[in-house]
Design a protein around this motif. Structure first.
Motif, mmCIF file in Angstrom:
data_model
loop_
_atom_site.group_PDB
_atom_site.id
_atom_site.type_symbol
_atom_site.label_atom_id
_atom_site.label_comp_id
_atom_site.label_asym_id
_atom_site.label_seq_id
_atom_site.Cartn_x
_atom_site.Cartn_y
_atom_site.Cartn_z
ATOM 1 N N PRO A 1 0.884 -1.285 0.037
ATOM 2 C CA PRO A 1 -0.145 -0.117 0.041
ATOM 3 C C PRO A 1 0.922 1.244 -0.150
ATOM 4 O O PRO A 1 1.996 1.399 0.456
ATOM 5 C CB PRO A 1 -0.762 -0.081 1.395
ATOM 6 C CG PRO A 1 0.085 -0.987 2.156
ATOM 7 C CD PRO A 1 0.828 -1.868 1.310
ATOM 8 N N LEU A 2 0.361 2.365 -0.507
ATOM 9 C CA LEU A 2 1.152 3.667 -0.600
ATOM 10 C C LEU A 2 0.893 4.248 0.828
ATOM 11 O O LEU A 2 -0.191 5.011 0.966
ATOM 12 C CB LEU A 2 0.483 4.332 -1.776
ATOM 13 C CG LEU A 2 0.704 3.628 -3.128
ATOM 14 C CD1 LEU A 2 -0.098 4.618 -4.173
ATOM 15 C CD2 LEU A 2 1.992 3.608 -3.312
ATOM 16 N N LYS A 3 1.949 4.181 1.590
ATOM 17 C CA LYS A 3 1.779 5.043 2.878
ATOM 18 C C LYS A 3 2.637 6.099 3.089
ATOM 19 O O LYS A 3 2.322 6.653 4.132
ATOM 20 C CB LYS A 3 2.095 3.646 3.993
ATOM 21 C CG LYS A 3 1.317 2.610 4.240
ATOM 22 C CD LYS A 3 1.760 1.665 5.179
ATOM 23 C CE LYS A 3 0.734 0.642 5.370
ATOM 24 N NZ LYS A 3 1.239 -0.427 6.734
ATOM 25 N N TYR A 4 3.649 6.323 2.260
ATOM 26 C CA TYR A 4 4.447 7.258 2.152
ATOM 27 C C TYR A 4 4.474 8.480 1.160
ATOM 28 O O TYR A 4 3.874 8.074 0.021
ATOM 29 C CB TYR A 4 5.816 6.829 2.165
ATOM 30 C CG TYR A 4 6.278 5.771 3.561
ATOM 31 C CD1 TYR A 4 6.660 6.490 4.896
ATOM 32 C CD2 TYR A 4 6.099 4.458 3.479
ATOM 33 C CE1 TYR A 4 6.926 5.481 5.571
ATOM 34 C CE2 TYR A 4 6.468 3.589 4.126
ATOM 35 C CZ TYR A 4 6.673 4.171 5.638
ATOM 36 O OH TYR A 4 6.821 3.145 6.447
ATOM 37 N N PHE A 5 4.996 9.596 1.254
ATOM 38 C CA PHE A 5 4.895 10.680 0.261
ATOM 39 C C PHE A 5 6.206 11.060 0.180
ATOM 40 O O PHE A 5 6.534 11.660 1.180
ATOM 41 C CB PHE A 5 3.885 11.607 0.710
ATOM 42 C CG PHE A 5 3.739 12.745 -0.526
ATOM 43 C CD1 PHE A 5 3.152 12.367 -1.591
ATOM 44 C CD2 PHE A 5 4.346 13.853 -0.650
ATOM 45 C CE1 PHE A 5 2.955 13.294 -2.711
ATOM 46 C CE2 PHE A 5 4.332 14.732 -1.464
ATOM 47 C CZ PHE A 5 3.686 14.457 -2.397
ATOM 48 N N CYS A 6 6.813 11.012 -1.065
ATOM 49 C CA CYS A 6 8.114 11.435 -1.244
ATOM 50 C C CYS A 6 8.148 12.826 -1.674
ATOM 51 O O CYS A 6 7.652 13.185 -2.776
ATOM 52 C CB CYS A 6 9.083 10.541 -2.336
ATOM 53 S SG CYS A 6 10.617 11.011 -2.574
ATOM 54 N N GLU A 7 8.483 13.830 -0.726
ATOM 55 C CA GLU A 7 8.644 15.284 -1.118
ATOM 56 C C GLU A 7 9.674 15.659 -2.086
ATOM 57 O O GLU A 7 9.501 16.567 -2.811
ATOM 58 C CB GLU A 7 8.713 15.957 0.062
ATOM 59 C CG GLU A 7 7.602 15.835 1.234
ATOM 60 C CD GLU A 7 7.756 16.821 2.030
ATOM 61 O OE1 GLU A 7 7.386 17.920 2.010
ATOM 62 O OE2 GLU A 7 8.130 16.543 3.320
ATOM 63 N N THR A 8 10.559 14.691 -2.313
ATOM 64 C CA THR A 8 11.678 15.228 -3.365
ATOM 65 C C THR A 8 11.302 14.715 -4.665
ATOM 66 O O THR A 8 11.425 15.635 -5.644
ATOM 67 C CB THR A 8 12.817 14.118 -3.058
ATOM 68 O OG1 THR A 8 13.269 14.367 -1.631
ATOM 69 C CG2 THR A 8 14.022 14.462 -4.037
ATOM 70 N N CYS A 9 10.391 13.745 -4.915
ATOM 71 C CA CYS A 9 9.911 13.195 -6.185
ATOM 72 C C CYS A 9 8.383 13.875 -6.561
ATOM 73 O O CYS A 9 7.716 13.769 -7.338
ATOM 74 C CB CYS A 9 9.977 11.714 -6.318
ATOM 75 S SG CYS A 9 11.461 11.201 -6.328
ATOM 76 N N ASP A 10 7.868 14.333 -5.185
ATOM 77 C CA ASP A 10 6.574 14.809 -5.207
ATOM 78 C C ASP A 10 5.387 13.478 -5.637
ATOM 79 O O ASP A 10 4.571 13.846 -6.718
ATOM 80 C CB ASP A 10 6.399 16.029 -5.967
ATOM 81 C CG ASP A 10 5.022 16.678 -5.618
ATOM 82 O OD1 ASP A 10 4.477 16.699 -4.640
ATOM 83 O OD2 ASP A 10 4.549 17.305 -6.761
ATOM 84 N N GLU A 11 5.518 12.379 -5.041
ATOM 85 C CA GLU A 11 4.721 11.442 -5.320
ATOM 86 C C GLU A 11 4.437 10.227 -4.195
ATOM 87 O O GLU A 11 5.248 10.070 -3.397
ATOM 88 C CB GLU A 11 5.305 10.390 -6.452
ATOM 89 C CG GLU A 11 6.558 9.682 -6.352
ATOM 90 C CD GLU A 11 7.084 8.995 -7.409
ATOM 91 O OE1 GLU A 11 6.424 9.016 -8.532
ATOM 92 O OE2 GLU A 11 8.084 8.438 -7.254
ATOM 93 N N SER A 12 3.383 9.714 -4.118
ATOM 94 C CA SER A 12 3.138 8.917 -3.131
ATOM 95 C C SER A 12 3.842 7.379 -3.455
ATOM 96 O O SER A 12 3.958 7.032 -4.513
ATOM 97 C CB SER A 12 1.689 8.303 -3.037
ATOM 98 O OG SER A 12 0.947 9.517 -2.829
#
Length: 315
Positions: A110-121
């Motif tokens: 499941p998509l639990k994290y959000f990468c702020e560097t890449c701006d994606e879940s």
């Protein structure tokens, strides 16, 4: 054939855009042949029902378990016939569930994290393998921050919406004014034309009366001349008839005896009647002036019309 996302709203697919003709056709084939529908829970048995709320195909065994789980207790289990009546709805829900799972096939997390560097879940495996040195946080922890950022990004849109609403209000106001003024002008034109028509009708009555007066006056003179001519003609006919009758019925002695007085009477009558004086002294000079146009000035129309009925001799 897959439907491309709308260019006016990138990233936001409509329900129709989330589905493909192939997927719907495939689902309909499975529903038509239940043996081809695998249970989404155990994957080993044939599914006989579908949960409309979570869009899972379930076998008889898993249906019982599904109903016992608290989080699924209120879900509605429907037959495959009902699925066949609305395949797009089932597919759209299954796609929505798939979007919550990592797209990397080997991850299945499941998509639990959000990468702020890449701006994606991302999922847990993504964080460890491909986003190790990136800045990322749990979606639940960073959600509020990004919601505010999204709301702020709408400020220019909201400003334009407000400006466009004001422009629309201005346009609608002008539309109302133009429409109202146009109706008023149409009313003014109608009234003006009615006044012109009334004026022309009045002028018509006056001109007809004056033309009739001139006509009656001329006819009266001609009537008198006609009576004089008729009287003279009657006198001449009487003389002619008398002489002709005397020549037919009188004896030679009688004719010769009355010759002198008859010739005297003939000369007297002939001298008395002057034919040139009996000719009409009135002329047929009633004319209508040419070239008067209805779109001319009403005053000119009236003046010109009055001149039309004037005889050349004047009156």
């Amino acid at each position: 054939m897959a439907v491309e996302p709308s260019s006016s709203s990138p990233g936001l697919l409509k329900l129709e855009e989330q589905l493909t003709c192939t997927e719907v056709h495939s689902l309909m084939q499975k529903v038509a042949d239940p043996e081809k529908v695998a249970c989404d829970n155990c994957s080993s048995a044939n599914a006989t029902r579908c949960c409309r709320d979570c869009s899972k195909f379930l076998c008889k065994k898993c249906i019982a378990m599904h109903k016992q789980w608290t989080e699924f207790a209120n879900h509605k289990i429907v037959s495959l016939d009902e699925v066949a009546s609305a395949p797009s709805e089932i597919l759209s829900k299954k796609k929505a569930e798939a979007n919550l799972t990592c797209l990397v096939p080997s991850h299945d997390e499941p998509l639990k994290y959000f990468c702020e560097t890449c701006d994606e879940s991302i999922c847990r495996d993504c964080a460890i393998l491909t986003h190790r040195d990136h800045k990322y946080n749990l979606i639940a922890d960073i959600y509020a921050k990004h919601c505010k950022a999204l709301e702020r990004s709408l400020n220019p849109v909201k400003g334009k919406i407000e400006a466009l609403n004001e422009a629309m209000a201005t346009i609608e106001g002008f539309e109302a004014e133009v429409r109202e003024r146009g109706e008023a002008v149409v009313g003014e034109i109608h009234n003006m034309v009615e006044e012109i028509i009334d004026t022309v009708r009045q002028s018509e009555r006056k001109l007809i009366e004056q033309a009739q007066m001139v006509t009656d006056a001329k006819l009266k003179v001609l009537s008198g001349q006609k009576k004089s001519a008729e009287s003279s003609l009657s006198l001449l006919n009487d003389v002619k008839d008398y002489v002709e009758q005397s020549l037919k019925t009188g004896t030679p002695q009688q004719v010769l005896t009355s010759k002198k007085p008859i010739i005297g009477r003939i000369k007297e009558v002939a001298a008395q009647i002057r034919v040139e004086e009996l000719l009409p002294i009135e002329k047929n000079d009633l004319t209508l002036m040419k070239g008067v146009k209805i779109d001319s000035d009403i005053g000119y129309i009236t003046y010109s019309a009055l001149q039309c009925c004037r005889g050349k001799s004047g009156w």
